[in-house]
Design a protein around this motif. Structure first.
Motif, PDB file in Angstrom:
ATOM      1  N   GLN A   1       0.787  -1.328  -0.153  1.00 35.51           N
ATOM      2  CA  GLN A   1      -0.116  -0.063  -0.061  1.00 35.51           C
ATOM      3  C   GLN A   1       0.779   1.250  -0.087  1.00 35.51           C
ATOM      4  O   GLN A   1       1.969   1.284   0.690  1.00 35.51           O
ATOM      5  N   PHE A   2       0.461   2.381  -0.799  1.00 41.48           N
ATOM      6  CA  PHE A   2       1.171   3.549  -0.844  1.00 41.48           C
ATOM      7  C   PHE A   2       0.220   4.506  -0.024  1.00 41.48           C
ATOM      8  O   PHE A   2      -0.729   4.879  -0.146  1.00 41.48           O
ATOM      9  N   LEU A   3       1.129   5.122   1.033  1.00 40.31           N
ATOM     10  CA  LEU A   3       0.345   5.932   1.988  1.00 40.31           C
ATOM     11  C   LEU A   3       0.965   7.550   1.622  1.00 40.31           C
ATOM     12  O   LEU A   3       1.967   7.829   1.911  1.00 40.31           O
TER      13      LEU A   3
ATOM     14  N   ILE B   1      -0.415  10.571   2.621  1.00 41.59           N
ATOM     15  CA  ILE B   1      -1.043  11.395   3.265  1.00 41.59           C
ATOM     16  C   ILE B   1      -0.196  12.109   4.075  1.00 41.59           C
ATOM     17  O   ILE B   1       1.030  11.652   4.389  1.00 41.59           O
TER      18      ILE B   1
ATOM     19  N   THR C   1       3.576   9.513   7.847  1.00 37.73           N
ATOM     20  CA  THR C   1       4.090   9.247   6.589  1.00 37.73           C
ATOM     21  C   THR C   1       4.475   7.664   6.628  1.00 37.73           C
ATOM     22  O   THR C   1       4.552   7.110   7.806  1.00 37.73           O
TER      23      THR C   1
ATOM     24  N   VAL D   1      -3.342   3.238  -3.216  1.00 38.73           N
ATOM     25  CA  VAL D   1      -3.077   4.409  -2.713  1.00 38.73           C
ATOM     26  C   VAL D   1      -3.913   5.083  -1.936  1.00 38.73           C
ATOM     27  O   VAL D   1      -5.013   5.421  -2.278  1.00 38.73           O
ATOM     28  N   VAL D   2      -3.280   5.420  -0.750  1.00 41.52           N
ATOM     29  CA  VAL D   2      -4.198   6.480   0.123  1.00 41.52           C
ATOM     30  C   VAL D   2      -3.797   7.910  -0.226  1.00 41.52           C
ATOM     31  O   VAL D   2      -2.701   8.333   0.218  1.00 41.52           O
TER      32      VAL D   2
END
Lengths: 395, 395, 395, 395
Positions: free
Chosen positions: C8-10, C12, C16, C332-333
């Motif tokens: 998962q790509f965070l 936000i 981080t 992706v968030v």
């Protein structure tokens, strides 16, 4: 209801407790296997193997357990129908020999006892009688994990030399390396077999062979070599050839950390620590044995290993009672007898990543199981172990 | 040279040993904090707090240690210059009171002994004399980590009720929650303070307050509330408001796993386990104390905590000798006296993620240190501990 | 059905992505908190804070999020009813000011825009008018995580100096430290507030204040100090006093590793990396904005932060469409607008542990969501980002 | 100076990215290997292998890489001097054949192209000509990791059947299992070889063979069996016999978690995801190839694998330029050509634990390297990849 919730104690003679640092070293992303960091790891591991085995020989790292390394060792130096002489002192040399049988070797077992070390005189005598030089290799374990005997490797070397025989001396150090002194070069061992999951404190799955120059010479004409085990293939220029294919990335990182821990503590300290903890275990077992229910499997105190202690149990029912109480009430997994000693013995491991409180916790739990179940035993073994350590640990 | 290489034993009364499963639960990628999984984690943690404290009250989760939760508890229910009555039985109620002083409260300490539990009669008497109702809250710890006393919370509640006083009863359970019974609602506690790093088996950094309806009513008019600690702010609709800002993501995942472990074992089993291990510790210390060098700090056996045992040492030099031997030779970190007992006592922790072999390993190492250094002690404490457990652990 | 299964790509703007090495550093047994390794960790962390903030001031480490550090900073240097001047440029200075109101300060907000940096001239003018010196402190954020503005701290210092005013300059660097240059001493900042979970790459739960000598002098007479936040208490001789109680053991080990990573890469490289990735993001957003559906929240390109980019969305429905597609289809968030921009903006984070492929993967997923859902956008933003990086990354 | 600090992207065709959950599952204490949890793990892994290979056959789990499993497969079903027919379509079937040569087999290679799939007609023709039935087994890979071809296994089965030949069909699925459909039983495959480190998402070190009933029947008379590889030995009653010795404890826990992830996503979803990401990769490479510097190694689009794409590079200097830029500037490890394609090709992996942003980040970094170094390429490949995904990912 139990008092077991806390860290489980794993007191079996392999796999042993993996240090937190080693587990942590395995917890990282995969990496490139062609170049970069991993290539250096391989080099460092080979250096480590030479350091721990006190050898200038050539080490090979196998993705395999010890049984795989057995096959690797034999297939790299022998030819079809070669005779190997297997020196019995428990379960494992025999197992190694049987593996040799499956790849086409002629296996002869020199009978021994499960309660004694190999007798060098018997070895010398047998080799002297081999006037035609049929025997190409002599196989022995330094420590037998089943019987808990320790064999005298230099004495075996002298026996071979006294017989004027040129058989290779092949030693399985799986249950001893990293727990007691081993000097491959000084002792004239030709091929060493080892594995990572006992004294070397790593999760199982990697094993080793180390070859001296004599072994490498025999290797040139060996006709049992196969692509996966073959030393020559593994000496090729590409990094992956070390592993005859994809390297076991995370296992290697873990092993590297285990070797670092060994360097940090130092081999001499490690051997002394094992000697002390083994002594404490024997002090405890000696007390428990006073009432006849228990006995050391290895009769001669000088032949008892520093990595594991096999304890004979008179009443087989007590075996399960002790084992189950320890795991269910205390969270301690005690080893049990295997092979010929299945159902007849306990095995208390004291090797690898183990310290005084871990041992005392294990012995204390066993003693709890004896008292709680009215199993005959002498005075407090744990108190004896504490006394032993308090007296013998250097200030 | 030592026999310490293996898993270090941490036998201090907090932070305690963090279970491997809890550490593993923290080892994961960060996540969104606005919605998704983390929102459910918060809800589950609140449920867990209610379950463990046996309360239908409102729990609040602070990024802070226990000292932070002290400030949170007081500031949410009291007004500037309110008087609080602090019940002394060691170090920590006093510390809580002092914190109250810094935020503007009028602190009165009801003097007690470091060697005894709070006397409910004294509490009743003092409250009866407060005819003007100046005292707004009574502060007490269930267990004092320094003295190792356990206080009788229901008795304190009765004392308050007997006095017909309406002061809030505020209880610090930092060193007791998850190690012994605690019934917030049944016992009439208004505000509970707790922290994660002792019986709750989590790495330190999160603490808690739980408020019943009476406390929530007082909260409405409390004038010491600040943005970070304020309960009302933390009851807002957005998930981040629970934490007055960014939630401590990985700490929450760890705590969730710790609560799962607690549910799996069950509170009753946990309390029995602690009782048994505490009994074993006291059996050992009782033996060592026979020769006069050692003594229980808490005089009355019924007032000794199940989470930690404070042992007075006659000769202060022995304290360092024991502590240093345990850590340097055995890899065991034994707690030492703090505050008024600094330099005068050992503290043996037996709370949280601890089982029989961990305790016996710790006691065994201490006994090694006594024997190795010729420190006077009676018969084998470890043998007594083993006997105690073998006799008392239910089959 | 999705193409999201993978890491998962965070994306936000806090917390981080925590580097694997940092998570690994937290995965280890608890340790003693009185002496030994942890004492050195605290010292090293303070050195690290001084290095990263370019300050010789005194750092304090709080178990708290940034909101806690806000309260810590104010309570340590101010007195009840002191006036503070809050410089608005988004959401967070105002939030800090509100927290000040709850502890008894008189809060004045200097109105600003959510789309612009603070105007130094307005600050100078306001301070000049404060002839009685009522204003005791000026509060500003270096980067506002909601608006994505970057403020010019040296210009604010000059404004204060030009006004001849002696208010303390207090700067919140939570969303900027470790992503762009910050020179506490050279720029004349009196109190710095920071937190670990953005540019410092650590899991949330630890925050910081750093005080220069002027701030320490004011501290002596501040009357809002409380036990948990108090600097003086935290400067005591015992290690635990640094944390006003039990230290957050595992968080500290993680933070130590994060600081090591920062030292290894070097602040200058880190700042350039952030500048390049921010430039690439702006290149992409600039393309997407050509068709009118999107716009930069911060109007002046020179006032756009290097840590996060807030993108206004004309049609609010598109916001959820983009956000949900990215998470459900791509894993992706993406951050969304908060406070005044709730429901009106996307926030693309590009700070901390992030490299070119992570950013391009995020931008690529957003662009997928635009194309798949026929959301108006100009030419390929990702191609523009790639061009930007290919051109600007130094060889 | 670089923009590489962040999570490294490993885009090599094995070992592939290990999911965080899988690494975490390996980070736990060792356990007993005789009974308990681990015995269930082995059973679950065998179920998983049957599920993933769509087979009711008998699976065997080896501590070895794929090269070890090659040897295992051949030695269990063949006799000394048996002829095997190796179907060339890249590097790996040939390698398998060579391994067969070292254990005593007579190896015949059916010549093929590195740029095409195996031609079933040629197979049929060759088998028809083997009127004496010398050929005992036909060896083929489903996907060749070097050439990136995918072979049509059912067509090969039909070719064998059409020839009326009873050779065993042995298929190496190392680079395909878990990335595309494979139906061992329905397709009439007799022996499947697999390994854990590609589509199965596990750290390398474990490999597999699966045997159907025909293979098990041949096994009975095979005379190349050795103790370590022997299926019969591994079917014994003791748990350790599954591994011919100590099981690879932590590897098994990791693998179990990987299989759980596969079950959760579902094979069909996994295959579609791989198909989509492969399509996106081909869309990008197709664009880059417009200017002549690049070309697909596999000529026929229908024969391109869904797990890896081999891209021929006209100018060998560009190969290093791209590879080094990606790793040094972006933190992306791109695969390179091996064996016959060494120095001539890039290999972009898109298998296992990979999602859209990971692929787009990789492709974006490659495109950066092209632009930054003025390497001829057509329009933006990344934009094409995004378009492809936006169009083809189901809503």
């Amino acid at each position: 209801m139990s008092v077991k919730n806390g860290r489980q104690f794993l007191s079996i003679p392999g796999p042993t407790t993996v240090p937190d640092e080693v587990l942590a070293a395995m917890h990282r992303p995969a990496v490139d296997i062609r170049k970069g960091e991993l290539v250096e790891v391989t080099a460092r591991l080979k250096d480590g193997l030479r350091m721990i085995s006190k050898s200038k020989g050539t080490p090979f790292i196998y993705i395999a357990n010890g049984h795989g390394a057995w096959e690797a060792a034999l297939s790299n130096v022998l030819c079809r129908n070669d005779k190997i002489l297997v020196l019995e002192s428990g379960s494992f040399a025999a197992g190694w020999g049987q593996a040799g049988g499956t790849i086409g070797l002629d296996v002869e077992v020199l009978p021994g006892s499960w309660r004694k070390a190999v007798d060098p005189a018997a070895v010398e005598e047998r080799l002297k009688s081999d006037t035609s030089g049929d025997i190409k290799a002599v196989l022995i374990v330094q420590v037998d994990t089943a019987s808990s005997v320790v064999n005298d490797i230099p004495a075996i070397r002298r026996a071979i030399d006294n017989a004027g025989h040129d058989a290779l001396l092949m030693v399985d150090t799986i249950a001893s390396l990293g727990t007691m002194d081993y000097r491959m070069d000084e002792w004239g061992v030709d091929v060493t077999v080892a594995a990572c999951q006992k004294g070397l404190m790593m999760s199982p799955g990697v094993s080793f062979t180390i070859a001296n120059e004599r072994a490498m010479a025999r290797h040139q004409k060996a006709d049992l070599r196969t692509a996966y085990w073959d030393w020559t293939n593994r000496m090729g220029p590409e990094h992956y050839q070390n592993y005859a294919g994809t390297p076991p990335v995370h296992m290697l990182f873990g092993l590297q950390k285990a070797f670092e821990l060994i360097r940090e503590e130092g081999l001499d300290n490690i051997f002394t620590r094992h000697s002390l903890l083994a002594g404490a275990t024997r002090a405890a077992v000696g007390k428990w044995a006073e009432d006849g229910e228990f006995a050391f499997n290895i009769i001669d105190p000088n032949e008892r290993a520093n990595s594991v202690t096999t304890v004979l149990v008179t009443n087989p029912q007590n075996l399960d009672a002790i084992h189950d109480y320890c795991i269910e009430k205390c969270g301690v997994v005690v080893g049990v007898g295997i092979a010929a000693l299945s159902g007849k013995a306990l095995r208390i491991a004291h090797m690898g990543h183990i310290n005084a409180p871990m041992l005392l916790g294990t012995l204390g739990s066993i003693e709890m199981s004896l008292k709680a179940q009215n199993i005959l035993h002498g005075a407090s073994g744990v108190e004896a172990a504490i006394n032993y350590l308090a007296t013998n640990v250097p200030r």
